[in-house]
Structures are given as C-alpha cells and as structure tokens.
Enzyme design. Sequence first.
Site, mmCIF file in Angstrom:
data_model
loop_
_atom_site.group_PDB
_atom_site.id
_atom_site.type_symbol
_atom_site.label_atom_id
_atom_site.label_comp_id
_atom_site.label_asym_id
_atom_site.label_seq_id
_atom_site.Cartn_x
_atom_site.Cartn_y
_atom_site.Cartn_z
ATOM 1 N N GLU A 12 2.371 14.226 19.636
ATOM 2 C CA GLU A 12 1.325 15.145 20.098
ATOM 3 C C GLU A 12 1.541 15.574 21.546
ATOM 4 O O GLU A 12 0.587 15.690 22.331
ATOM 5 C CB GLU A 12 -0.064 14.515 19.906
ATOM 6 C CG GLU A 12 -0.412 14.276 18.443
ATOM 7 C CD GLU A 12 -1.876 13.893 18.227
ATOM 8 O OE1 GLU A 12 -2.569 13.594 19.216
ATOM 9 O OE2 GLU A 12 -2.322 13.905 17.068
ATOM 10 N N GLU A 18 -0.670 13.966 9.964
ATOM 11 C CA GLU A 18 -1.902 13.174 10.114
ATOM 12 C C GLU A 18 -3.070 13.926 9.505
ATOM 13 O O GLU A 18 -3.634 14.829 10.128
ATOM 14 C CB GLU A 18 -2.197 12.858 11.592
ATOM 15 C CG GLU A 18 -1.240 11.882 12.224
ATOM 16 C CD GLU A 18 -1.682 11.435 13.615
ATOM 17 O OE1 GLU A 18 -2.875 11.658 13.960
ATOM 18 O OE2 GLU A 18 -0.850 10.876 14.339
#
Length: 720
Positions: free
Chosen positions: A189, A260
């Site tokens: 991320e 995710e």
Amino acid sequence: MMSGRVASCWILVAMVVVLSTAPAGGDTAEKGVTYDGRSLIIDGQRKLLFSGSIHYPRSTPEMWPSLIKKTKEGGIDVIQTYVFWNLHEPKLGQYDFSGRNDLVKFIKEIRSQGLYVCLRIGPFVEAEWNYGGLPFWLRDVPGMVYRTDNEPFKFHMQRFTSKIVNLMKSEGLYASQGGPIILSQIENEYGNVEAAFHEKGASYVKWAAQMAVGLQTGVPWIMCKQPDAPDPVINTCNGMRCGETFPGPNSPNKPKMWTEDWTSFYQFYGGTPYIRSAEDIAFHAALFIAKNGSYINYYMYHGGTNFGRTSSSYFITGYYDQAPLDEYGLLRQPKYGHLKELHAAIKSSANPLLQGKQTILSLGPMQQAYVFEDENSGCVAFLVNNDARKAIQIQFRNNAYSLLPKSIGILQNCKNLIYETAKVNVAKNMRVTTPVQVFNVPDKWEVFRESIPTFSDTPLKTNALLEHTNLTKDKTDYLWYTLRFESSSPCANPSLYIESLGHVVHVFVNHALAGSGHGSRNITVVKLQVPVSLINGQNNISILSGMVGLPDSGAYMERKSYGLTKAQISCGGTNAIDLSGSQWGYLLGLVGDKVKLHQWANLKSVKRSTNDAGLIKNCPLAWYKTMFDEPNGDGPVGLNMGSMGKGEVWVNGESIGRYWVSFLTPAGHPSQSIYHIPRAFLKPSGNLLVVFEEEGGDPLGISLNTISVIGSNKAQSQLS
C-alpha cells in the site's frame, strides 16, 4: 419463470469441477506461473482463484493444519500471508524461524493440503502489526529514512527480502520449482504515502520493483494499492468494493486482482466494532468476477491473535474475529458457508468465465447483465440489481428472474439461477462461552506489587524530557520519568499538569497514585491535570509512561516521538512552575519485566505475598500469579478478563497479549473481554497464570472458559 432457489446439486457438482483450461497457444507441459490480461496461468493452465489470508504468527503451528483444512473446504485455492521482518530479525543479523515464526513449516503444510501460496514479503507490511513489521533497530541506523529512495533503508530491505527469497528457493517452494508459491508481493500500500516522499517516492517504487524481479523467483510480483507499479509487477486492489472502485491494472497485459477483500475490519480499543455481512462480501466478490476479475483474496479469512506485544498502536489483541474463521478457528456462519457456495457457483462456470467473450447489457436503470459466452466453453451470466431498496424482476433471454435488493444472481448456462448473493441459505450460528473455572479463591493468588521508583533510584539523569522509545528501543512498553520537587512555601490547591505523546500515563506523588490518563487512536496527545498533595521540603514525582504498540503506517515513521513533552505544577491555577527543564531521572521497564515474573524459573526471585480478598483488589502496578488445570476436551479456551483494567497476561510463560478491558466502546462495552489461550500453551495440570495489572482490578473475577459455537448443527469446537 425460473426459480430463485439455489440449485444445491450444482453447488455439489461444482466442488469437483477442474478449474483450469489451457489458454490460447498455451503449452500444458509448461511449468511455472505467467499471466496475461485475463488471469494467472499456472503450468500452462488459466486459473480463477479464491484466496484467504492467514498469518502464521497469529496462530500456533498446532492450529495450522485445521485452519488450512477448513479454508480449503470453504472453496479457497490460495493462502496469502505476510512475512514479518521484526519477528524474523529482532536483532540485526540474528534470525528466528522457530515456533510460530516457522514460515517454511507453514508453507509446507499448505502444500501438503494441495493449496497455493501468495507470499507478501513486504518487508513493510502494515497489517495492524507493531511498527508495520519493521524491526525497531532500523531506526538507529545512521541516515535512515524508511520506505523511500534512501540507501540505508534500501540496503536492509534488499538484504532481508533476499534472505526470504533464498530461504524459499532452498526449500523448493516456488511454483517454478514445483512448490506452492505462485505470487510474491513487494512493499505494501505504498500508494498511500508515496506523495509524501515527492520524487524519491517514485524512484523508490521503480527500485523496489526492479530489485524484486531481479531475485528471479520464477513467479509474478505484485504491488497492492500501487497504480504506478512498473512492468512486469502487477498492481492490485485492496478494499471492500474493488468491483466498483478499482480502475483496473495499469496494463492490458496484466490480470485484474484483488489482494484484500476485507471480510470485516480491524478493531482498536475504544472503537466501534465493524460488522460486514455475508451478503455484502458476496455481492462485491461476484461483481469483481463479473467485471473480469480472476483473483480475490479475503482479508482476513482467519485473523487470529496478536500474541505478546505484536499489535500496533491501540489495536486489540483479537484480530479480524468476524472473519469466516473466527479468532479461535471456528466457523462463523453464515459468512463461511455463504462464501463457500459462492465459490462453488463461480467455479462451476470457470471455463466460460476464463475463455468466453464478455458482453455487458443494460436491463434497467440500476440493473445490468455481465455475460461470458464461448461456443466451446458455454455461457454464464451475472444479473446485477444495484437498487439497495427494492427487489426487482429482470427479463433476460426470454426468462424472468426475481432478485432481492442489492443482489447478484449467477446463471449457469445463462439460464439456471444457481446462486444469489443476497439470499443466504446457511443458518447463522452463535459462539458460546462456558465458564469452567473462576479464580475467586483469594488464597490461591499470590501478588507482587511494583515499587514506585524515585529520582535517586534512576541510573540515567538529564536536564530534559527524553523521548520514550529512544530509551526503551521497544523492548518494553514502560518508561519511568522521575524528579525531585522542592516545596518551600505554602501552595494552595496544587496540581500537576502534564502532556505526553505516549499512550498512557500514571502519576505518582510521594509514592501515592495521583491520577492516570490515556490517549486513543484519534487522540495523540495525552493532557492530564491532577490535584496533588505536596509536603514541605522534597517531593518525589514519578510518572510512568506506557505504550500500547507502535504505529503500523504513515510516512516518516522513524521521526515519530513518544513520551512526556511538558510538565508543570501550579498553585490554585496560577503561578505555574515549568518542570520540563528540571533534572529528570529515567528507569526502563518494570521490576517484574526485568526478573521475568511470567516464567517458572523466576517465581521466587522476588518476594511475593498471599493476600486476602480485600488486599489483592484494585492494586495498580500489581503482578498476580495462580495455577490451574487444563479444561477437558480439545476445543478452544479463553480467559475472561472482564473484572480487570489494563495489562498483559501470560500462560506458562507465553504471552497471550495485552488486555484493556477498561477502555470502553461508545456503547459502553469493553473492546475485548475474552482472551485466547491456545491449547498448545497448556499442559494437563499445573498451568501457570501470571497477570500484570496496570490500573487496578479484581483478579477474583477472572474466569477460564471453553469456546464453542451452536447453530443448526450441534456445537462444534474442533480446533486445538
């Protein structure tokens, strides 16, 4: 009109459907993993994959086989895990791959049960894990700036990443070697913080991708939440609604992947729990597949437990308890079963999904059909009703289908409705906590009270307030700040005001507790003003600063500061005396930490005393010890700490994590009351329970419990 009832026979048949067909021009004898714009290609076969996150250190090796088995039975093909740098290299050059840290054993167990692995090396992982997985010693490397084009960081990042890759290669665990690892991830991320590093952020991304690819694993690398992931690294989506929010891969030659899909959400102390429904997860997973997605990972499929001090700032010890497999590894229904049926329904039409041509049809103002059709592979359609308020009847290919609000129906052969995301056919179950022992006999407890250090007791003294973690190096949560204050004139209504960037403070004046305060995930500065009793002459002020984990995210984490930043005494609200520049003394940690009270060998190293019920209650900074026998059966075990305040618990020397029962949610409930004791930590009799209580509580109210679930079937408690 076709029936809206799910055809259960199709679900059963789908479980044995082989989900792979050779891509155009593919060589079925080809080994390894490649990809194109439609999907991953494993050994020459296209794959549509469902994945589930399980983090090996958040459970025990004894639990791994059962967790993996249940995951596979839920229709999952891949198990995805992070690699936790600060677990494996707690000191520079000293590695630990034992016990819960045995990554190789975990991956080999996955392989033995016939599943693939996605290995998210990072080595920054976030994951609500202490310091995002970075070892704290990195901060002391000269010139260090984390996660940017910084030579010291890149050196150590490449060194550790290479260590893990070479370990996997030495065990033959990459798919290119015939092993189960089909994907690896570098960074995590980074798109959330890249802009903070300006041009060095972009150059770091390019370097990280080149470094990873250069390790020659023979499998693709991914970067999540990284729109500018350089070729050949695949950019992937994280979130709850990637079918709606993800613009797709940054190249037409890369597959659409969701790394995710959050099955619930993390929880922090004092926060409101987030519950995500099975219907919502299924809707967005189906929508992602309908929009050409070919890989979905559920984060988490099993969350587990943040044992010891592994959770990041303010996060509770239980992790993603609302996942399809709960903290204990028990099935959470209907989430587990509803997703299992979704996987089977989609896999039953894998061939047209992977080989067919996609057509999108408008069936109404908020309704669409996504159709995949191939003359050799057949046809599958996803009928989407985006209207969250009302059910609707859809006409498709001369048939009528009724869809519930906010629902997707899957039509096998573009005709038979075999699954609907908003129609749950699995009965809800309920977790049951059964007390088997209450530790309510005072004579069974021993207690040791921490002494309150004074300025003269401290080995380090300086005329400044020092930063908390520069001294503790994250080896302990606690640091004492002490000073001597000379009161030579009368002071009406004296009070002490302090500010701290730490998480918790406890103020003692002349050995008596004057007051306590704490921050929260949203309150970063603790401001506390407490009345104090001063004597003429010398007064001892001792302030205990406490941390509840280090942060797991953000730019420039190495610059963050903690601990006391301001202290002053005032009389009647006026004439404030600034103490910040006074001479302060510092003492690291607690006596109980230093003599390791939680271990058998050290029980007699300090003086303990048995107390009656009145004396052992409500004691701040107290260590409690008792013994217990293992409950009958092989189901999960939990310790109810609802009568306590804040602290940490050990069983037979193993920390089951921090507890903070006194930090209530907005609804007035503890964020977590039951704390998991893995069966692997227990022996049949003579188990040692040690509790460190920071605020003051009642150990006579602690209870030992067995955990099970009941529902449409008899109670299950299957995981040891």
